[in-house]
Design a protein around this motif. Structure first.
Motif, mmCIF file in Angstrom:
data_model
loop_
_atom_site.group_PDB
_atom_site.id
_atom_site.type_symbol
_atom_site.label_atom_id
_atom_site.label_comp_id
_atom_site.label_asym_id
_atom_site.label_seq_id
_atom_site.Cartn_x
_atom_site.Cartn_y
_atom_site.Cartn_z
ATOM 1 N N ILE A 90 50.056 1.959 -4.275
ATOM 2 C CA ILE A 90 49.779 1.774 -5.698
ATOM 3 C C ILE A 90 48.297 1.983 -5.964
ATOM 4 O O ILE A 90 47.904 2.616 -6.933
ATOM 5 C CB ILE A 90 50.200 0.367 -6.175
ATOM 6 N N ALA A 91 47.461 1.440 -5.101
ATOM 7 C CA ALA A 91 46.005 1.589 -5.244
ATOM 8 C C ALA A 91 45.362 1.268 -3.902
ATOM 9 O O ALA A 91 45.936 0.545 -3.087
ATOM 10 C CB ALA A 91 45.466 0.656 -6.323
ATOM 11 N N HIS A 92 44.182 1.831 -3.703
ATOM 12 C CA HIS A 92 43.406 1.479 -2.509
ATOM 13 C C HIS A 92 41.928 1.676 -2.790
ATOM 14 O O HIS A 92 41.546 2.463 -3.639
ATOM 15 C CB HIS A 92 43.868 2.302 -1.289
ATOM 16 N N VAL A 93 41.123 0.878 -2.110
ATOM 17 C CA VAL A 93 39.660 0.985 -2.214
ATOM 18 C C VAL A 93 39.075 0.841 -0.839
ATOM 19 O O VAL A 93 39.681 0.345 0.082
ATOM 20 C CB VAL A 93 39.070 -0.064 -3.176
ATOM 21 N N VAL B 152 50.919 3.733 -13.148
ATOM 22 C CA VAL B 152 50.362 2.388 -13.228
ATOM 23 C C VAL B 152 49.297 2.348 -14.322
ATOM 24 O O VAL B 152 48.340 3.124 -14.294
ATOM 25 C CB VAL B 152 49.751 1.959 -11.872
ATOM 26 N N PRO B 153 49.466 1.447 -15.277
ATOM 27 C CA PRO B 153 48.449 1.340 -16.329
ATOM 28 C C PRO B 153 47.195 0.636 -15.799
ATOM 29 O O PRO B 153 47.273 -0.165 -14.864
ATOM 30 C CB PRO B 153 49.140 0.498 -17.404
ATOM 31 N N ASN B 154 46.069 0.940 -16.385
ATOM 32 C CA ASN B 154 44.798 0.272 -16.068
ATOM 33 C C ASN B 154 44.421 0.318 -14.589
ATOM 34 O O ASN B 154 44.004 -0.687 -14.006
ATOM 35 C CB ASN B 154 44.830 -1.191 -16.538
ATOM 36 N N THR B 155 44.553 1.477 -13.983
ATOM 37 C CA THR B 155 44.222 1.585 -12.557
ATOM 38 C C THR B 155 42.742 1.318 -12.301
ATOM 39 O O THR B 155 42.403 0.783 -11.236
ATOM 40 C CB THR B 155 44.610 2.959 -11.992
ATOM 41 N N ALA B 156 41.888 1.659 -13.232
ATOM 42 C CA ALA B 156 40.452 1.408 -13.040
ATOM 43 C C ALA B 156 40.202 -0.102 -12.913
ATOM 44 O O ALA B 156 39.443 -0.542 -12.036
ATOM 45 C CB ALA B 156 39.642 1.992 -14.190
ATOM 46 N N GLU C 83 41.661 -1.312 -9.533
ATOM 47 C CA GLU C 83 40.807 -0.934 -8.407
ATOM 48 C C GLU C 83 39.495 -1.730 -8.402
ATOM 49 O O GLU C 83 38.983 -2.058 -7.327
ATOM 50 C CB GLU C 83 40.560 0.569 -8.418
ATOM 51 N N ALA C 84 38.976 -2.060 -9.574
ATOM 52 C CA ALA C 84 37.771 -2.903 -9.635
ATOM 53 C C ALA C 84 38.067 -4.280 -9.043
ATOM 54 O O ALA C 84 37.253 -4.828 -8.283
ATOM 55 C CB ALA C 84 37.277 -3.030 -11.073
ATOM 56 N N GLN C 85 39.225 -4.837 -9.369
ATOM 57 C CA GLN C 85 39.609 -6.131 -8.823
ATOM 58 C C GLN C 85 39.838 -6.052 -7.310
ATOM 59 O O GLN C 85 39.486 -6.968 -6.569
ATOM 60 C CB GLN C 85 40.865 -6.666 -9.526
ATOM 61 N N LEU C 86 40.415 -4.940 -6.851
ATOM 62 C CA LEU C 86 40.594 -4.761 -5.409
ATOM 63 C C LEU C 86 39.250 -4.633 -4.699
ATOM 64 O O LEU C 86 39.086 -5.125 -3.575
ATOM 65 C CB LEU C 86 41.448 -3.517 -5.125
#
Length: 166
Positions: free
Chosen positions: A163-166, A130-134, A137-140
């Motif tokens: 895909i992502a988690h916070v 996944v591109p731009n995970t940072a 994750e900031a948006q999440l």
């Protein structure tokens, strides 16, 4: 054709298929590889052949795609007694690293179809693509804070891989 066991015929067919690709299509297949997933069967009775094929693939990657990431799944770990599982995995990992020579980026996973390890490995691999995970994750995090949630998890809709988690 002689009466060979089915697994022997399958192995021959797979070896022929593999050899054909490595000998005749090597430049095409291994050019611009970003990621390779290689699976070792921890219970394989043909470890010499397994390592030989792995070494051939690694050589092709070093030649054509030296920046490729390699994910190694040491599979069927559930068949190893739990008390020696970690040491067997570490030995297998050391053998694989020795074949690679430390020149490529490797990431190892112990996997089994009988627990969450295979799912976790695939989630990690998908996450790495996944591109731009940072940014994601900031948006999440913003969404998590707006909702007052303790955690937010973003899943891929078909497989439910994380895909992502916070």
């Amino acid at each position: 054709m002689p009466n060979y066991p089915d697994h022997f015929i399958t192995s021959l067919a797979q070896d022929d298929f593999y050899r054909n690709y490595l000998e005749h299509m090597r430049d095409h297949i291994f050019r611009s590889v970003e990621l390779l997933i290689y699976v070792f069967d921890v219970e394989s009775e043909e470890q010499g052949n397994d390592f030989s094929q792995y070494a051939d693939v690694i050589e092709a990657l070093e030649q054509h795609s030296p920046d490729a990431r390699i994910y190694v799944l040491v599979h069927k770990m559930d068949l190893v007694k739990e008390e020696i599982r970690e040491s067997v995995f570490l030995q297998k990992q050391a053998s694989i690293v020795a074949q690679t020579g430390g020149r490529l980026r490797l990431c190892f996973f112990q996997t089994s179809i009988w627990d969450e390890t295979l799912y976790r490995a695939w989630s990690h691999i998908v996450y790495s693509l996944v591109p731009n995970t940072a940014f994601l994750e900031a948006q999440l995090n913003v969404f998590c804070n707006m909702c007052g949630a303790d955690e937010v998890v973003l899943f891929e809709s078909t497989t439910f891989l994380v895909i992502a988690h916070v």
